[in-house]
Write a protein that holds these residues in place. Structure first.
Motif, PDB file in Angstrom:
ATOM      1  N   VAL A 161      60.899  20.922  42.946  1.00 31.67           N
ATOM      2  CA  VAL A 161      60.898  19.829  42.073  1.00 31.67           C
ATOM      3  C   VAL A 161      59.881  19.763  41.119  1.00 31.67           C
ATOM      4  CG1 VAL A 161      62.038  18.168  43.863  1.00 31.67           C
ATOM      5  CG2 VAL A 161      59.746  18.012  43.855  1.00 31.67           C
ATOM      6  N   GLU A 162      58.986  20.421  41.415  1.00 32.12           N
ATOM      7  CA  GLU A 162      57.640  20.487  40.588  1.00 32.12           C
ATOM      8  C   GLU A 162      58.098  21.035  39.190  1.00 32.12           C
ATOM      9  OE1 GLU A 162      56.129  25.117  41.824  1.00 32.12           O
ATOM     10  OE2 GLU A 162      55.050  23.218  42.200  1.00 32.12           O
ATOM     11  N   HIS A 163      59.315  21.640  38.992  1.00 38.31           N
ATOM     12  CA  HIS A 163      59.713  22.122  37.699  1.00 38.31           C
ATOM     13  C   HIS A 163      60.054  20.852  36.760  1.00 38.31           C
ATOM     14  CE1 HIS A 163      59.368  26.335  38.692  1.00 38.31           C
ATOM     15  NE2 HIS A 163      60.165  25.992  39.765  1.00 38.31           N
ATOM     16  N   PHE A 164      60.253  19.722  37.545  1.00 37.17           N
ATOM     17  CA  PHE A 164      60.722  18.495  36.881  1.00 37.17           C
ATOM     18  C   PHE A 164      59.476  17.881  35.990  1.00 37.17           C
ATOM     19  CE2 PHE A 164      64.173  18.251  40.560  1.00 37.17           C
ATOM     20  CZ  PHE A 164      64.768  19.196  39.917  1.00 37.17           C
ATOM     21  N   THR A 165      58.948  18.490  35.291  1.00 37.27           N
ATOM     22  CA  THR A 165      58.031  17.956  34.784  1.00 37.27           C
ATOM     23  C   THR A 165      58.061  16.778  33.952  1.00 37.27           C
ATOM     24  OG1 THR A 165      58.005  19.597  32.745  1.00 37.27           O
ATOM     25  CG2 THR A 165      56.663  20.214  34.657  1.00 37.27           C
ATOM     26  N   SER A 166      59.300  16.572  33.138  1.00 40.14           N
ATOM     27  CA  SER A 166      59.713  15.500  32.066  1.00 40.14           C
ATOM     28  C   SER A 166      60.232  14.380  32.838  1.00 40.14           C
ATOM     29  CB  SER A 166      60.702  15.978  31.216  1.00 40.14           C
ATOM     30  OG  SER A 166      60.007  16.901  30.249  1.00 40.14           O
ATOM     31  N   LEU A 167      60.279  14.469  34.352  1.00 41.35           N
ATOM     32  CA  LEU A 167      60.871  13.237  35.144  1.00 41.35           C
ATOM     33  C   LEU A 167      60.528  12.037  34.961  1.00 41.35           C
ATOM     34  CD1 LEU A 167      63.786  13.270  37.205  1.00 41.35           C
ATOM     35  CD2 LEU A 167      62.021  13.335  38.889  1.00 41.35           C
ATOM     36  N   ILE A 168      61.512  10.922  34.533  1.00 44.83           N
ATOM     37  CA  ILE A 168      61.066   9.997  34.430  1.00 44.83           C
ATOM     38  C   ILE A 168      61.480   8.791  35.080  1.00 44.83           C
ATOM     39  CG2 ILE A 168      61.041   7.676  32.896  1.00 44.83           C
ATOM     40  CD1 ILE A 168      61.265   9.588  30.523  1.00 44.83           C
ATOM     41  N   GLU A 169      62.589   9.123  35.916  1.00 44.64           N
ATOM     42  CA  GLU A 169      63.265   8.046  36.963  1.00 44.64           C
ATOM     43  C   GLU A 169      63.785   9.047  38.107  1.00 44.64           C
ATOM     44  OE1 GLU A 169      66.773   4.611  37.289  1.00 44.64           O
ATOM     45  OE2 GLU A 169      66.148   5.793  35.210  1.00 44.64           O
ATOM     46  N   LEU A 170      63.313   8.624  39.331  1.00 43.92           N
ATOM     47  CA  LEU A 170      63.962   9.347  40.396  1.00 43.92           C
ATOM     48  C   LEU A 170      64.293   8.050  41.359  1.00 43.92           C
ATOM     49  CD1 LEU A 170      64.135  11.711  42.542  1.00 43.92           C
ATOM     50  CD2 LEU A 170      61.493  11.280  43.007  1.00 43.92           C
ATOM     51  N   ASP A 171      65.496   8.260  41.874  1.00 42.05           N
ATOM     52  CA  ASP A 171      66.118   7.299  42.503  1.00 42.05           C
ATOM     53  C   ASP A 171      66.543   7.784  43.931  1.00 42.05           C
ATOM     54  OD1 ASP A 171      67.759   5.207  43.850  1.00 42.05           O
ATOM     55  OD2 ASP A 171      69.158   5.078  42.148  1.00 42.05           O
ATOM     56  N   LEU A 172      65.912   7.418  44.906  1.00 38.62           N
ATOM     57  CA  LEU A 172      66.174   7.912  46.525  1.00 38.62           C
ATOM     58  C   LEU A 172      66.510   6.475  47.505  1.00 38.62           C
ATOM     59  CD1 LEU A 172      62.975   9.984  46.829  1.00 38.62           C
ATOM     60  CD2 LEU A 172      65.191  10.858  46.334  1.00 38.62           C
ATOM     61  N   ARG A 173      67.120   5.545  46.595  1.00 37.56           N
ATOM     62  CA  ARG A 173      67.453   4.489  47.227  1.00 37.56           C
ATOM     63  C   ARG A 173      68.434   4.691  48.478  1.00 37.56           C
ATOM     64  NH1 ARG A 173      71.383   1.875  44.850  1.00 37.56           N
ATOM     65  NH2 ARG A 173      70.651   2.790  43.168  1.00 37.56           N
ATOM     66  N   ASP A 174      67.901   4.169  49.666  1.00 37.45           N
ATOM     67  CA  ASP A 174      68.971   4.020  50.648  1.00 37.45           C
ATOM     68  C   ASP A 174      69.293   5.689  51.310  1.00 37.45           C
ATOM     69  OD1 ASP A 174      69.372   1.458  51.153  1.00 37.45           O
ATOM     70  OD2 ASP A 174      70.911   1.500  49.430  1.00 37.45           O
ATOM     71  N   CYS A 175      68.169   6.352  51.105  1.00 36.77           N
ATOM     72  CA  CYS A 175      68.276   7.945  51.537  1.00 36.77           C
ATOM     73  C   CYS A 175      67.715   7.658  53.160  1.00 36.77           C
ATOM     74  CB  CYS A 175      67.572   9.064  50.789  1.00 36.77           C
ATOM     75  SG  CYS A 175      68.155   9.162  49.254  1.00 36.77           S
ATOM     76  N   LYS A 176      68.602   7.218  53.905  1.00 31.48           N
ATOM     77  CA  LYS A 176      68.003   7.078  55.298  1.00 31.48           C
ATOM     78  C   LYS A 176      67.600   8.072  55.994  1.00 31.48           C
ATOM     79  CE  LYS A 176      71.339   3.079  55.344  1.00 31.48           C
ATOM     80  NZ  LYS A 176      70.014   2.097  55.231  1.00 31.48           N
ATOM     81  N   ASN A 177      67.986   9.411  55.802  1.00 34.62           N
ATOM     82  CA  ASN A 177      67.487  10.700  56.425  1.00 34.62           C
ATOM     83  C   ASN A 177      66.360  11.117  56.012  1.00 34.62           C
ATOM     84  OD1 ASN A 177      69.835  10.342  58.329  1.00 34.62           O
ATOM     85  ND2 ASN A 177      71.098  11.543  57.032  1.00 34.62           N
ATOM     86  N   LEU A 178      66.065  10.733  54.896  1.00 34.53           N
ATOM     87  CA  LEU A 178      64.801  11.272  54.113  1.00 34.53           C
ATOM     88  C   LEU A 178      63.363  10.772  54.857  1.00 34.53           C
ATOM     89  CD1 LEU A 178      63.796  12.859  51.327  1.00 34.53           C
ATOM     90  CD2 LEU A 178      63.411  10.450  50.598  1.00 34.53           C
ATOM     91  N   SER A 179      63.028  12.011  55.248  1.00 32.63           N
ATOM     92  CA  SER A 179      61.587  11.695  56.220  1.00 32.63           C
ATOM     93  C   SER A 179      60.190  12.107  55.680  1.00 32.63           C
ATOM     94  CB  SER A 179      61.777  12.346  57.552  1.00 32.63           C
ATOM     95  OG  SER A 179      61.869  13.775  57.374  1.00 32.63           O
TER      96      SER A 179
END
Length: 762
Positions: A709-727
């Motif tokens: 994800v470090e390649h996403f140098t222009s990323l403005i919006e990241l939506d991880l809502r309700d990712c219940k397994n994300l640790s």
């Protein structure tokens, strides 16, 4: 002293009724009834103070009566101090003192008269006036006339009772663009679509201030006069009006230009050039600022804003449509000869006003056509208007259209019939596939006030301009609907399909409501439409095979298509956009297809779609949209070949468990995997995806984010809502310096990491 004579002559030449006592009256001790009546009936009195005027008892008696009327009736007094200091007038010094010393020696002059004369001189000496001393007398005379005109004509009502909504526009023009205090020579443009009141606004400004200038000219209908009479006749008209000489002879345009330049360069002029549509018209009549004397003002009305810009107009005023109240008042003046509608006609009047959408031309024409008509006739006229727009209105609006090139006309008609309200960038590929020079052609349509582009990119045009465009298409074949290039009216489309009356001229069909099963409708209904390029249709009842042979389609938007697969003999090589919402498609096609021009595929809500097949034959694809395709479980590895893909939208694809293992989509800007509840692992990025600005992984089953994800140098919006397994969040996220919106709500295993992330970003 010749000044009063010159002033009197100038006032008469300007059409101002002027009374000069020296011309008609003899002096005496008592002011005559004739002079008293003249003073009382006048709006303005101009008093010229000279060095010897106070020696005349007659002048002092007259002055006293003028001041008396000034105080009683509000008479406006304008003093001119001709080689006299105003303070000498106020305080009776210099020659005024000498005059009063002489009057004191006159036994016929009593003390009471002397005091009245002195008081009158003091009162007038304090008024604003003009001091003529070592200055050009002609300039002072022009300023006096300008003062009278600016007040006199501003106070007088317009000769047009239906001139509503104009005062604020005139004041804005005078204050911001034309005002005398702005100095120099100014060219001001008034621009907007036909019928918006540009000429009316210019005429009202002219009426109010033309007297402020040494010369003036109003040339109307220049576009039409240029065609019928030529430019030389317009040059003659300009010079004749300004110089008040009807005997001017000019033999060609170049001679006219030289005469205008040499004659007007020292004159303060006000010129209106109305309905200009060609550079050569301005170049022949008022080519450059230095052709005219200081303080000159030129107003140019035109439908073409680019013409005004390239002709070095200093400012461009965009004429505004009328608000609802003013529109109703204007309509009522024409329909009822009063500023409000009759009691029983209020609602119908509002219906007509709403149809006109603030366009003064339409309001006047519609109102006039209904004058003295009965209620039933009004109702019938409104019904007819919705079926058949008023021809008088459309003919005037069509003037701008007639001046377009074929390419520009085609683009305008496409927008009027199909694309009004669409985002320009979203339909760019479609329009460019029709060989339009899109940026240039759209610019021309905007400059000619035929379309508008809002800040969000929406293409728009006035409703009456849209009516005009659609009427032009209807005129292509007034009786046989299948002979028109565009079909968008439901009944017309059903008629053509049912009677198999489509012809080879039909280029577009659009119907926004579902087509029900039509009796006896066969696949042959489309067979004659060989060059159909736009098809927007909503139906699950159309016969199989109807799209066979439609090999020129650029846009196929088929809502509710119940085909399971597109037929193999359906040629897609010209297709740019394929939109099939709520379709029964299981797979788009069998095998590999030649899709060189395809830019977008949208199969949203196609519940039977199970796999995305080989797309290697569509190398220019920019958007793939499979939102809520709940049975889609597989993405073909050929997605790796889509180097121009900007948007990949798989939101709501609940059966999608995996993506190709590695991917390199360098052009990708939006990746939406929200709601892909079986997706446990995010794809591994190969290469540089530096353009990605929005990434949605909400409601997925992912446990972590890869280091890539470090390649996403222009990323403005990241939506991880309700990712219940994300640790855990990858440390690479700390490198996302462009990130502005991060959504982690509902990530129940990430509470501590969320706190650390927020602190580190802060």
């Amino acid at each position: 002293m010749n000044f009063p004579d010159h002033l009197y002559t100038a006032l008469k030449q300007k059409g101002i009724i002027t009374f000069w006592d020296d011309e008609k009256l003899e002096g005496g001790k008592y002011i005559s009834e004739e002079l008293l009546k003249a003073i009382e009936e006048s709006k303005y009195v101009i008093i010229v103070f000279s060095t010897n005027c106070a020696f005349s008892k007659w002048c002092l008696i007259e002055l006293t009566k003028i001041v008396e009327c000034m105080k009683k009736t509000g008479l406006t007094v304008l003093p001119v101090f001709y080689h006299v200091d105003p303070s000498d007038v106020r305080n009776q010094r210099g020659t005024f003192a000498e005059a009063f010393a002489k009057h004191e020696e006159d036994i016929k002059v009593n003390t009471e008269d002397m005091q009245a004369w002195k008081a009158a001189l003091k009162d007038v000496g304090h008024l604003f006036g003009w001091h003529v001393h070592d200055r050009h007398e002609s300039i002072i005379i022009q300023k006096i006339i300008g003062r009278i005109f600016s007040e006199l004509y501003h106070k007088l009502p317009s000769v047009f009772e239906d001139l509503v909504g104009m005062d604020s526009r005139v004041e804005e023009m005078l204050d911001s663009y034309i005002g005398e205090g702005l100095g120099g020579v100014r060219f001001v443009g008034i621009c907007r679509m036909g019928g918006m009141g540009k000429t009316t606004l210019a005429h009202e400004i002219y009426r109010r201030i033309f007297g402020n200038f040494e010369g003036r000219s109003f040339i109307a209908n220049i576009r039409e006069k240029t065609k019928n009479q030529g430019l030389v006749s317009l040059q003659k008209q300009l010079l004749s009006q300004i110089l008040m000489d009807s005997g001017i002879n000019i033999w060609d345009v170049w001679e006219g230009i030289n005469v205008i330049r040499k004659t007007l360069c020292k004159i303060n002029v006000f010129i209106i050039l109305d309905d200009v549509d060609g550079d050569e018209q301005l170049e022949a009549l008022a080519g450059k600022h230095d052709w005219l004397g200081l303080g000159s003002r030129i107003i140019v009305t035109s439908k073409d804003s680019h013409l005004l810009k390239r002709c070095s107009v200093d400012y461009i005023y965009t004429a505004k449509k009328l608000n609802n109240d003013d529109a109703l008042q204007l309509f009522s003046w024409k329909a009822f000869h009063k500023p409000y509608p009759e009691e029983n006609y209020v609602n119908l009047s509002k219906d007509f006003v709403n149809y006109a959408k603030g366009l003064p031309l339409a309001l006047k024409i519609l109102g006039s056509s209904l004058f003295a008509k009965k209620l039933k006739e009004w109702e019938s006229a409104l019904y007819k208007l919705k079926k058949e727009p008023n021809r008088n209105i459309l003919d005037i609006l069509q003037i701008s259209f007639d001046g377009l090139t074929n390419s520009e006309k085609g683009l305008f008609l496409d927008i009027a019939c199909f694309f009004k309200g669409e985002n320009k960038d979203c339909i760019r590929d479609i329009l460019e596939s029709f060989y339009y020079s899109l940026n240039y052609d759209i610019g021309v349509l905007m400059n000619k006030s035929l379309i508008t582009i809002y800040d969000d990119g929406t293409l728009w045009m006035h409703d009456l301009l849209q009516d005009m465009g659609q009427e032009i298409v209807c005129r292509e074949s007034p009786k046989e609907r299948g002979g028109r290039s565009m079909l968008w009216i439901y009944d017309d489309i059903i008629h053509v399909l049912k009677n198999n009356s489509g012809t080879e001229v039909v280029e577009g069909i659009m119907v926004n409501i579902p087509i029900q099963k039509v009796e006896h409708l066969s696949a042959e209904a489309f067979s004659k439409m060989k060059i159909l390029r736009l098809l927007k249709i909503s139906s699950d009842k159309l016969p199989r095979g109807f799209i066979n042979g439609l090999n020129y389609l650029s846009l196929l938007k088929w809502h509710g298509c119940q085909l399971k697969c597109l037929p193999t003999n359906f040629q897609l090589n010209k297709l740019v956009e394929l939109r099939m919402h709520c379709s029964g498609i299981k797979q788009l096609w069998n095998g590999n297809m030649n899709l060189d021009n395809l830019r977008l595929i949208d199969l949203s809500d196609s519940q039977n779609l199970i796999e995305m097949q080989d797309l290697s034959g569509a190398p220019k694809l920019k958007q793939l949209i499979f939102r809520h395709c709940t049975r889609l479980y597989q993405i073909h590895a050929s997605i790796e070949d889509l180097k121009q893909l900007i948007r990949l939208d798989l939101n709501g694809c609940k059966c999608l468990g995996s993506l190709p293992h590695k991917i390199s989509l360098e052009a990708l800007e939006i990746l939406d995997l929200g709601g892909c509840s079986r997706l446990k692992k995010f794809l591994e990025i190969v290469g540089n995806m530096s353009r990605l600005s929005k990434l949605c992984l909400s409601e997925t089953a992912i446990k972590d984010l890869p280091l890539s994800v470090e390649h996403f140098t222009s990323l403005i919006e990241l939506d991880l809502r309700d990712c219940k397994n994300l640790s855990s969040l990858s440390n690479a996220c700390c490198c996302l310096m462009s990130l502005k919106i991060l959504t982690l709500s509902g990530c129940s295993k990430l509470d501590e990491y969320q706190r650390i992330w927020v602190i580190s970003k802060a």
